[in-house]
Design an enzyme around this catalytic site. Structure first.
Site, PDB file in Angstrom:
ATOM      1  N   GLU A 195      60.349  20.863 -14.438  1.00 47.73           N
ATOM      2  CA  GLU A 195      61.386  21.324 -13.613  1.00 47.73           C
ATOM      3  C   GLU A 195      62.394  22.224 -14.650  1.00 47.73           C
ATOM      4  O   GLU A 195      62.128  22.006 -15.717  1.00 47.73           O
ATOM      5  CB  GLU A 195      62.224  20.320 -13.157  1.00 47.73           C
ATOM      6  CG  GLU A 195      63.177  20.553 -11.930  1.00 47.73           C
ATOM      7  CD  GLU A 195      63.811  19.332 -11.488  1.00 47.73           C
ATOM      8  OE1 GLU A 195      63.640  18.989 -10.347  1.00 47.73           O
ATOM      9  OE2 GLU A 195      64.654  18.696 -12.097  1.00 47.73           O
ATOM     10  N   HIS A 236      68.967  17.756  -9.029  1.00 45.98           N
ATOM     11  CA  HIS A 236      68.854  16.944 -10.146  1.00 45.98           C
ATOM     12  C   HIS A 236      69.814  17.472 -11.245  1.00 45.98           C
ATOM     13  O   HIS A 236      69.917  18.697 -11.264  1.00 45.98           O
ATOM     14  CB  HIS A 236      67.418  16.858 -10.621  1.00 45.98           C
ATOM     15  CG  HIS A 236      66.549  16.672  -9.469  1.00 45.98           C
ATOM     16  ND1 HIS A 236      65.131  16.751  -9.768  1.00 45.98           N
ATOM     17  CD2 HIS A 236      66.523  15.478  -8.797  1.00 45.98           C
ATOM     18  CE1 HIS A 236      64.244  16.060  -8.745  1.00 45.98           C
ATOM     19  NE2 HIS A 236      65.362  15.300  -8.315  1.00 45.98           N
ATOM     20  N   GLY A 278      47.672  26.479 -23.441  1.00 41.76           N
ATOM     21  CA  GLY A 278      46.405  25.934 -23.050  1.00 41.76           C
ATOM     22  C   GLY A 278      46.298  25.006 -21.783  1.00 41.76           C
ATOM     23  O   GLY A 278      44.929  24.578 -21.463  1.00 41.76           O
ATOM     24  N   VAL A 293      48.115  26.600 -15.540  1.00 46.32           N
ATOM     25  CA  VAL A 293      49.224  26.775 -14.866  1.00 46.32           C
ATOM     26  C   VAL A 293      48.936  27.667 -13.800  1.00 46.32           C
ATOM     27  O   VAL A 293      48.529  28.817 -13.991  1.00 46.32           O
ATOM     28  CB  VAL A 293      50.411  27.248 -15.842  1.00 46.32           C
ATOM     29  CG1 VAL A 293      51.529  27.373 -14.973  1.00 46.32           C
ATOM     30  CG2 VAL A 293      50.516  26.388 -16.904  1.00 46.32           C
ATOM     31  N   SER A 319      51.965  29.766  -8.219  1.00 41.11           N
ATOM     32  CA  SER A 319      52.869  29.252  -7.752  1.00 41.11           C
ATOM     33  C   SER A 319      52.645  27.894  -7.469  1.00 41.11           C
ATOM     34  O   SER A 319      51.332  27.269  -7.331  1.00 41.11           O
ATOM     35  CB  SER A 319      52.950  30.258  -6.247  1.00 41.11           C
ATOM     36  OG  SER A 319      51.856  29.718  -5.504  1.00 41.11           O
TER      37      SER A 319
END
Lengths: 584, 423
Positions: A231, A273, A296, A299, A302
């Protein structure tokens, strides 16, 4: 931190602050997994001791309740997880005492809003003593098929849907507790399932970090791949980046950092949060995603593509033959709770009690259908409330006023009557208020106060049978029964009871008919001719006037009147009234 | 909700009020606050130095670089200060890309000085770091290599030994004074639950430290321990965050409940609107619309969580729908009623409030050609979703409903397809 597994199929926890639902959910999970022992060994409920009844499958079990953390740890030396459901005010102090217990190894803090400085003390202590803190502000975590913290993973249906009752090959860690459940579902959809999942909580400084758990997962042989949901805000993801760069993580990592939308906000923004706050460029979701990608990790572009990335990584592992087939089994059926079965319309249950007078299920309580607010707004009195609760109807004001007068007149009558005497004696003997009151009330009966009902009964019977006063009194005499409502220890024909006069005056002014009272007066006239102390007393006056109230108001059927007189409602009036005096 | 910036006036007030308790000696800070509602006569009565001394005035709006931006006026008398404030109060300025009106000023004695020291304390996960420099002031960034930093782990006390690297090079005559000052400020930092504190600069007046410029952040989750010590503390919104009436209405709802209700309009003309359950999920929905290339069409950010009751959800949903349906332009719009798979929130119960609001706003929704996309899981979700489907039939508005079998953000894609499809 690091090192590996923290839970197993025999892990037991102590649960701080009794909460029925999360504990029951843990036990249901245990049963589903085929655990032999329940995962909650004991409950700590400050100030309470004993047992709590809960279900372990079909069987009802009693879990010990302790009043202190120390006592619970001493009683359950093998329970090494502490699940803290204390409020944010007391979570830090109770967590610290738990951490100081040698038997406790892992604590999970659920509360949101624990002060940062307090959490930092916990972190420092845990580090120095090789213990693990999960949270604050978390739902907890789960090791599939082994152990689950509190509300983690939601309903039983969801746990079955996500196959969390048996271990898979994926380690998962996130900040958000809500999103962790979502990801358990995603992971179940595209892999062989979760092995362990931890929600570290949304605070700025969580007790343990994303990288702490990723490094730990790396040491657990059954975990073949690691999924991370980060996050924006904070720099925790960068320690993960470092670990990846240094080659400390040998398993594939699929990661996504949420909060790319922060740049759409014109000023600084604080999301739900506490830790999710837009700070410098480094702390942005974009920068963290980029850094993880460069280090690495897989990812996606979206969140929508996250599931695909997880699937791709898993499929590749499977292709390489690195995934051992999972042993599938059908989990046992958990008996449904009555409440949820009722809610879903599957079963019905008879009620234990029917209340036709008051109803507390809506926004505000109702007396005989009249909401509390209109009772107050319309200036109702105690008489109106009695009318609603005893007679289930709104009687006209003159009637309820009459009831109030009766209560006021009978509230007390000096210390020498049996009720007051007993109350005084009981109080003198050192007993409490309720005992003293009850001692007094128990003397109410045919000799003291309780003649109202009898008076009403006999007067009504005689009047309705058209007996003259003479016939009535003489027939009673023949049966050897004293006419109730007639006679007084002190009052005489020439010294009438003032209370009786007041009642009669009120009734003559306001009641549409006073036929029963007039009948009682005729009876009195006759009895006075026999002896000067045979006056109509207050019981007789109330009894006869209540008959007038019931029949004259036109709001009761004959059958209802008989019932009211028959079951002793009118003595209730005396009990109520005299309680005022006895308490005084 | 965590770390909150406070005004310079409040930072100095807290330091002044508690300095004596911690150290036993006074810190002679004097400062006054001027806002729109300040009665200037009363202020001068309470703070007589305002009329007898030369003064400094500057905006107290949580933004820095005021000196560099020409917003600080030095060596004025009180009437000049009043004029300075009058000229700028309520006027909009732009700082670092954020625009907003100046609403609050801080006024202090003008203190001619030579030394400018820098002091900064930041709370970190394993302790606190303290930075100090003899070359503070507006050139601090240019002199960053002269800043010395120590790290004090949680539970370790700030002894002279720990503090030594910061003050070792100071001339002997000021060293002990400054060391003592750093120690007291650090103790105050811990005692008052600061998470960030900066003095740039502080100076020495007659040999005693005096902070000229200060920034502070408190941990507002510690309010329950500190409400007495903090006194009447204000947590202003970040500079440039001006709330619209609808936003402040939701903010008001949020303050009154134990649940969390958040609403920010990003683009009032946007055609994709969201109303999402959960702190984590709500961010991801907004992300996804942006990451799929439609950031410019995203109308808002909205989050509800922590089990709000039906009435709270109703009031909240009304606001979101009103904004989403404002000024229909004939083109299609989409409302994303999203959420993850709840752990323990009763989905059917929270949906009741949304459904009531949607029913109320039927004609507005139709006028705006709204398409609604729902996705949610968790306790009792079947019932909640069934009610939503029924609603679509009942009021004749296109509603697509998904449960945990669908991906969470799939409906973002659908919403985008909906608004980009030919009318």
């Amino acid at each position: 931190m690091a090192t590996g597994q923290i839970f197993s199929k025999t892990t037991q926890a102590l649960f701080y602050n009794y909460k029925q639902l999360p504990i029951q959910r843990m036990l249901d999970f245990d049963f589903l997994c085929g655990r032999e022992t329940p995962s909650v060994a004991g409950i700590i409920n400050p100030g309470a001791e004993g047992f709590q009844k809960l279900f372990f499958g079909q069987e009802e079990i009693a879990i010990p309740v302790h009043s202190t953390i120390e006592a619970a740890c001493a009683a359950h030396p093998t329970a090494d997880v502490f699940i803290n459901f204390a409020s944010y005010r007391s979570a830090a102090a109770s967590s610290m005492s738990a951490l100081k217990q040698p038997t406790i190894r892992v604590i999970a803090i659920i509360a949101e809003g624990v002060p940062e400085s307090d959490t930092k003390q916990l972190i420092a202590f845990a580090r120095a003593n090789n213990k693990i803190v999960i949270g604050p502000a978390t739902v907890g975590g789960i090791q599939a098929g082994a152990f689950k913290i509190g509300d983690t993973a939601g309903t039983i249906d969801n746990i079955i849907q996500c196959k969390l009752y048996r271990p898979g090959s994926v380690g998962f860690v996130s900040k958000s507790g809500g999103m962790s459940n979502e990801l358990y579902n995603t992971i179940a959809r595209v892999t062989d399932g979760l092995y362990e999942g931890i929600a570290i909580g949304g605070d700025v400084f969580p007790g343990s970090t994303l990288s702490d758990h990723v490094l730990r997962f790396n040491n657990i042989p059954q975990i073949k791949m690691i999924v991370v949901l980060g996050e924006l805000g904070g720099r925790d993801e960068y320690s993960l980046v470092e670990a990846l760069k240094q080659g400390k993580i040998s398993k594939p990592v699929v990661a996504w950092v949420s909060g790319t939308c922060a740049r759409l906000f014109k000023s600084e923004v604080q999301f739900g949060h506490a830790g999710a706050k837009s700070g410098g460029e480094m702390e942005s979701a974009q920068a963290k995603n980029q850094a993880l990608r460069e280090a690495g990790a897989a990812v996606p572009d979206s969140y929508e593509a996250f599931e695909g990335a997880i699937k791709q990584t898993f499929d590749q592992l499977a292709e390489e033959g690195k995934i051992a087939p999972v042993k599938e089994f059908t989990p046992p059926q958990i008996p449904e709770d009555l409440n949820s079965a009722i809610k879903s319309g599957k079963v019905r249950a008879p009620t234990h009690i029917i209340s036709t007078i008051s109803d507390d299920r809506g926004e505000e309580p109702c007396y005989a259908g009249v909401p509390m607010s209109s009772i107050i707004e319309q200036g109702f009195g105690v008489g109106d409330v009695i009318s609603l609760l005893w007679f289930k109807r709104s009687l006209p004001r003159y009637c309820t006023h009459f009831i109030e007068i009766c209560v006021m007149l009978c509230a007390d009558h000096g210390p020498c009557v049996s009720g007051a005497h007993n109350t005084i004696v009981t109080a003198r003997a050192g007993k409490d208020l309720v005992s003293s009151l009850v001692a007094g009330l128990l003397t109410i009966g045919p000799r003291f106060g309780g003649a109202i009902d009898d008076a009403a009964r006999y007067f009504k019977d005689a009047y309705d049978r058209n007996l003259t006063a003479y016939e009535f009194v003489e027939s009673m005499k023949k049966k050897g029964i004293r006419v109730p409502g007639i006679g007084h220890r002190i009052k005489r024909g020439d010294n009438r009871d003032k209370r009786v006069e007041l009642l009669q005056e009120f009734a003559r002014t306001h009641f549409p008919s006073v036929k029963y009272m007039e009948y009682a007066v005729q009876v009195e006239t006759y009895t006075l001719s026999k002896a000067n102390n045979l006056v109509l007393n207050v019981d007789g006056a109330i009894g006869s006037l209540f008959l007038d109230l019931l029949s004259g108001s036109g709001m009761f059927t004959k059958q209802e009147i008989d019932e009211i007189v028959g079951i002793g409602y009118l003595n209730g009036l005396f009990v109520l009234a005299r309680s005022i005096g006895l308490i005084g | 909700m965590a770390r909150k910036k406070i005004r310079e006036y409040d930072s100095k007030r807290l330091i002044k009020e508690h300095y004596k308790r911690i150290s036993g000696s006074e810190l002679p800070i004097r400062s006054a606050q001027i806002t729109e509602s300040t009665d200037l006569n009363e202020l001068v009565q309470n703070e007589p130095w305002l009329s007898s001394e030369k003064l400094v005035v500057k905006p107290d709006m949580l933004f820095g670089k005021r000196g560099k931006s020409g917003l600080v006026a030095l060596n004025l008398d009180f009437s000049q200060v009043t004029a300075f404030v009058k000229e700028r109060l309520g006027k909009e300025v732009e700082m670092g890309g954020c625009k907003g009106p100046i609403t609050t000023f801080i006024v202090e004695p003008f203190i001619p000085h030579n030394e400018e020291f820098y002091l900064n304390i930041v709370s970190e996960r394993l302790g606190n770091s303290i930075s100090f420099s003899e070359c503070g002031g507006i050139e601090i960034e240019e002199n960053w290599d002269k800043v010395k930093t120590i790290f004090v782990p949680t539970g370790v006390s700030l002894t002279s030994e720990v503090c030594a690297p910061l003050v070792a090079t100071l001339p002997l005559e000021v060293k002990s004074v400054i060391e003592e000052f750093v120690k007291v400020i650090f103790a105050l930092f811990l005692d008052l639950d600061f998470t960030f504190l900066e003095m740039n600069p502080f100076t020495l007046v007659n040999g005693s430290p005096y902070p000229l410029d200060m920034r502070g952040e408190l941990d507002d989750t510690a309010t329950f321990k500190n409400f007495k010590k903090w006194g009447n503390i204000e947590f202003p919104l970040p500079f440039g965050r001006v709330m619209s009436p609808t936003e402040s209405f939701v903010h008001g709802l949020d303050e009154k409940t134990s649940a969390s209700l958040k609403f920010t309009v990003l683009n009032p003309k946007g055609r994709i609107w969201t109303m999402v359950a959960g702190g984590g999920a709500s961010v991801i929905y907004a992300d996804t619309v942006g990451d799929l290339g439609y950031a410019s069409e995203l109308g808002n950010y909205a989050e509800y969580s922590g089990a709000p009751n039906e009435d709270e959800v109703l009031q909240y949903a009304r606001v979101v729908i009103d904004c989403a349906t404002a000024d229909p332009d004939g083109r299609k719009r989409a409302l994303v009623v999203g959420g993850g798979i709840a752990n323990f929130t009763d989905v059917a119960a929270t949906f009741n409030g949304i459904i009531r609001a949607l029913k109320e706003k039927e004609s507005k929704l139709k006028a705006a050609r709204m398409h609604i996309y729902v996705r949610r899981g968790g306790p009792n979700y079947q019932k909640g979703l069934a009610k939503m489907r029924l609603l679509g039939e009942e009021i004749g508005i296109p509603i697509e409903v998904y449960g945990p079998e669908a991906t969470m953000t799939g409906i973002c894609k659908q919403a985008i397809e909906c608004i980009s499809a030919a009318a």
